[in-house]
Design an enzyme around this catalytic site. Structure first.
Site, short mmCIF file in Angstrom:
data_model
loop_
_atom_site.label_atom_id
_atom_site.label_comp_id
_atom_site.label_asym_id
_atom_site.label_seq_id
_atom_site.Cartn_x
_atom_site.Cartn_y
_atom_site.Cartn_z
N ARG A 133 0.82 -1.21 0.00
CA ARG A 133 0.00 0.00 0.00
C ARG A 133 0.85 1.25 0.00
O ARG A 133 0.54 2.24 -0.64
CB ARG A 133 -0.91 -0.06 1.24
CG ARG A 133 -1.35 1.21 1.86
CD ARG A 133 -2.81 1.58 1.66
NE ARG A 133 -3.64 0.59 1.07
CZ ARG A 133 -4.51 -0.19 1.72
NH1 ARG A 133 -4.64 -0.09 3.02
NH2 ARG A 133 -5.25 -1.04 1.07
N TYR A 134 1.94 1.22 0.79
CA TYR A 134 2.81 2.38 0.94
C TYR A 134 4.11 2.14 0.18
O TYR A 134 4.50 1.00 -0.02
CB TYR A 134 3.12 2.60 2.42
CG TYR A 134 1.91 2.83 3.31
CD1 TYR A 134 1.25 4.06 3.30
CD2 TYR A 134 1.44 1.83 4.16
CE1 TYR A 134 0.16 4.28 4.12
CE2 TYR A 134 0.34 2.05 4.99
CZ TYR A 134 -0.30 3.27 4.96
OH TYR A 134 -1.37 3.49 5.77
N ARG A 137 7.13 -0.03 2.31
CA ARG A 137 6.89 -1.14 3.23
C ARG A 137 5.73 -2.01 2.75
O ARG A 137 4.83 -1.53 2.06
CB ARG A 137 6.64 -0.64 4.66
CG ARG A 137 5.54 0.40 4.79
CD ARG A 137 5.86 1.30 5.98
NE ARG A 137 4.77 2.20 6.33
CZ ARG A 137 4.53 3.36 5.72
NH1 ARG A 137 5.25 3.72 4.66
NH2 ARG A 137 3.55 4.13 6.13
N CYS A 146 -5.82 -17.47 13.79
CA CYS A 146 -5.60 -16.71 15.03
C CYS A 146 -5.91 -17.64 16.19
O CYS A 146 -6.71 -18.58 16.05
CB CYS A 146 -6.52 -15.50 15.12
SG CYS A 146 -6.14 -14.27 13.87
N CYS A 150 -11.37 -12.17 17.06
CA CYS A 150 -12.03 -10.94 17.52
C CYS A 150 -13.22 -10.68 16.60
O CYS A 150 -13.07 -10.69 15.37
CB CYS A 150 -11.08 -9.75 17.43
SG CYS A 150 -9.44 -10.09 18.03
N CYS A 153 -12.94 -8.04 13.66
CA CYS A 153 -11.76 -8.14 12.81
C CYS A 153 -11.98 -7.50 11.43
O CYS A 153 -12.96 -7.79 10.75
CB CYS A 153 -11.38 -9.60 12.62
SG CYS A 153 -9.91 -9.80 11.60
N ARG A 155 -10.15 -8.03 8.88
CA ARG A 155 -9.85 -9.01 7.82
C ARG A 155 -10.72 -10.24 7.92
O ARG A 155 -10.29 -11.34 7.57
CB ARG A 155 -8.37 -9.43 7.90
CG ARG A 155 -7.47 -8.36 7.41
CD ARG A 155 -6.09 -8.82 6.99
NE ARG A 155 -5.30 -7.62 6.87
CZ ARG A 155 -4.28 -7.29 7.64
NH1 ARG A 155 -3.83 -8.15 8.54
NH2 ARG A 155 -3.67 -6.15 7.48
N ASP A 314 -12.86 -0.19 11.85
CA ASP A 314 -13.12 -0.26 10.41
C ASP A 314 -14.57 -0.69 10.13
O ASP A 314 -15.19 -1.35 10.96
CB ASP A 314 -12.18 -1.27 9.75
CG ASP A 314 -10.76 -0.75 9.68
OD1 ASP A 314 -10.57 0.47 9.66
OD2 ASP A 314 -9.83 -1.59 9.66
N ASP A 351 -8.20 4.00 9.24
CA ASP A 351 -7.70 3.30 8.05
C ASP A 351 -8.83 3.47 7.04
O ASP A 351 -9.87 2.83 7.15
CB ASP A 351 -7.42 1.83 8.38
CG ASP A 351 -6.31 1.27 7.50
OD1 ASP A 351 -6.05 1.86 6.43
OD2 ASP A 351 -5.71 0.24 7.87
N LYS A 358 -3.77 4.64 6.43
CA LYS A 358 -4.07 5.20 7.75
C LYS A 358 -3.89 6.71 7.72
O LYS A 358 -2.85 7.21 7.30
CB LYS A 358 -3.12 4.60 8.79
CG LYS A 358 -3.29 3.10 8.93
CD LYS A 358 -2.25 2.52 9.88
CE LYS A 358 -2.26 1.02 9.92
NZ LYS A 358 -1.72 0.39 8.70
C1 LIG Z 1 -0.77 -0.46 8.72
C2 LIG Z 1 -0.16 -0.92 7.52
C3 LIG Z 1 1.22 -0.79 7.29
C4 LIG Z 1 2.15 -0.18 8.30
O1 LIG Z 1 1.84 1.17 8.53
P1 LIG Z 1 2.74 2.05 9.49
O2 LIG Z 1 2.03 3.36 9.56
O3 LIG Z 1 4.10 2.14 8.88
O4 LIG Z 1 2.79 1.35 10.81
C5 LIG Z 1 1.72 -1.24 6.09
N1 LIG Z 1 0.93 -1.78 5.15
C6 LIG Z 1 -0.40 -1.90 5.35
C7 LIG Z 1 -1.21 -2.49 4.26
C8 LIG Z 1 -0.99 -1.48 6.53
O5 LIG Z 1 -2.30 -1.64 6.70
S1 SF4 Z 2 -8.18 -8.61 14.82
FE1 SF4 Z 2 -8.47 -10.29 13.34
S2 SF4 Z 2 -6.40 -10.84 12.72
FE2 SF4 Z 2 -6.21 -9.66 14.61
S3 SF4 Z 2 -6.17 -11.18 16.26
FE3 SF4 Z 2 -8.27 -10.50 16.02
S4 SF4 Z 2 -9.18 -11.98 14.62
FE4 SF4 Z 2 -6.98 -12.20 14.43
#
Ligand SMILES: *Cc1c(COP(=O)(O)O)cnc(C)c1O
Ligand code: SF4
Length: 390
Positions: A133-134, A137, A146, A150, A153, A155, A314, A351, A358
């Protein structure tokens, strides 16, 4: 197998803690307890004996109708470790841990704004499991497993679906992509929870990532110290140390999650030298009170965890009962800044839906700006002028 599980699980109730100290029990019983305690502290045993259905859970908790219906009808995976069950309040349906991990029927409700993939991660996935995304990184989803799930979540579309770990082929494709993009200097291992993997598997991934010269830092995002603290062993720490600089970011939402074994796990990680950070999600009815959050951040600092991000929840499907108003998060930050240590204050972020990443939100301290000066207010609402360079 079934009946065996049943007897073992009795230990997750309060009688577990008192069992080994009760002097009225026979030698044979004591030996049996010792053995069960030994099993209980084994993280593999915890994962093998997860509680996954209504029948099993209702042996331990007096479930409300909303919870019972939630467990039966939810589409998102339900499972919790015996350990996590042991720190839940059996009598109180409003227990913050119970509310985060046990579904209720509210989860079935999907509001029009909610999305399957709220942060549009799938659109930024050049190879399976790799999110870019960035610019510098990437985030790598090593597993969808997991220790406990949660309910909010972000995802949920992936997590817990198959309890599947990335195949070696998929991993090498992701690695190849990283190799071909020298601007990538930071790899974030996420999931699911990467610490559900065995030491050997995790080391295989870490070793291969470390071989890439342009990777400067590796980060692990995990909730394991909360849901399966037994997983944090000296052996794991010694293995991870080989791949420094390695940062560990813990997902923690409520002070009640910082139970004795979680504290020990955090201390092991901090003593091993890993910089610890945290992420906290704002959750209605769970941590949406200033005093809860302030004390959470203070408790984290005592464990050498630096609060990193405070997330607006989210808009994942079936999470409307968890979401707070954005103005609440801003107020939380306003009530921290100046009043407590700067290092106790996380960055409040959204996000953004649609994949904007973010975005930090901050209370506004600027009253006005001109060419000559900026007029600002401090945490006590007192007004100050800073003259600009002429
Ligand atoms: C949160 C996240 C990161 C890391 O973000 P930082 O602001 O550097 O901590 C990198 N990639 C994705 C897709 C993210 O959701
Ligand atoms: S938020 Fe989602 S990915 Fe993170 S620990 Fe909870 S269930 Fe697992």
């Amino acid at each position: 197998m079934k009946s065996e599980n049943r007897t073992e699980h009795k230990l997750t109730d309060n009688n577990y803690n008192s069992a080994s100290t009760n002097s009225n029990i026979s030698y044979v019983q004591q030996e049996k307890y010792k053995f069960l305690e030994y099993q209980y502290s084994d993280w593999h045993w915890q994962l093998r004996n997860k509680i996954k259905n209504l029948e099993h859970l209702s042996k331990h908790l007096n479930l409300t109708t909303e919870e019972q219906r939630g467990i039966v009808h939810t589409k998102f995976k339900f499972s919790i470790t015996p350990y996590l069950l042991s720190i839940m309040d059996k009598e109180n349906e409003n227990c913050p841990i119970r509310k985060q991990f046990i579904p209720t029927i509210d989860e079935i409700k999907v509001t029009p704004e909610e999305m399957l993939d709220p942060c549009a991660e799938d659109e930024n996935m050049p190879t399976t499991g790799l999110i870019h995304r960035y610019p510098d990184r990437v985030l790598l989803i090593l597993t969808d497993h997991c220790a406990s799930y949660c309910r909010f979540c972000t995802r949920k579309r992936l997590v817990g679906q198959q309890e599947h770990t990335m195949s070696t082929g998929e991993f090498f494709l992701a690695l190849d992509y990283i190799k071909k993009h020298p601007q990538i200097r930071d790899v974030l291992l996420s999931g699911g929870d990467p610490l559900t993997l065995s030491d050997e598997k995790l080391e295989f991934y870490l070793k291969n990532i470390r071989k890439i010269n342009h990777i400067e830092i590796i980060r692990i995002g995990t909730r394991i110290p909360v849901s399966l603290p037994q997983r944090i062993t000296p052996k794991l720490c010694n293995m991870l140390k080989k791949y420094n600089p390695l940062f560990i970011n813990l997902h923690i939402n409520h002070p009640k999650e910082l139970a004795t074994q979680t504290k020990s796990a955090c201390n092991l990680l901090a003593d091993a030298g890993f910089p610890l950070g945290s992420q906290t999600v704002l959750l209605k009815g769970i941590n949406d009170k200033q005093n809860i959050l302030t004390s959470l951040f203070h408790e984290m600092l005592k464990l050498r965890i630096r609060p990193y991000y405070l997330y607006q929840c989210d808009i994942a499907k079936g999470t409307s009962h968890f979401r707070t108003h954005v103005s609440f998060g801003l107020k939380v930050i306003e009530n921290l800044r100046g009043f407590t240590s700067g290092i106790a204050i996380p960055t409040f972020v959204i996000d953004t839906p649609g994949g904007g990443g973010k975005i930090p939100l901050s209370p506004d301290y600027v009253i006005s700006k001109s060419r000559n000066s900026i007029i600002v207010k401090n945490y006590e609402q007192k007004v100050f002028v800073y003259p600009e360079i002429k």
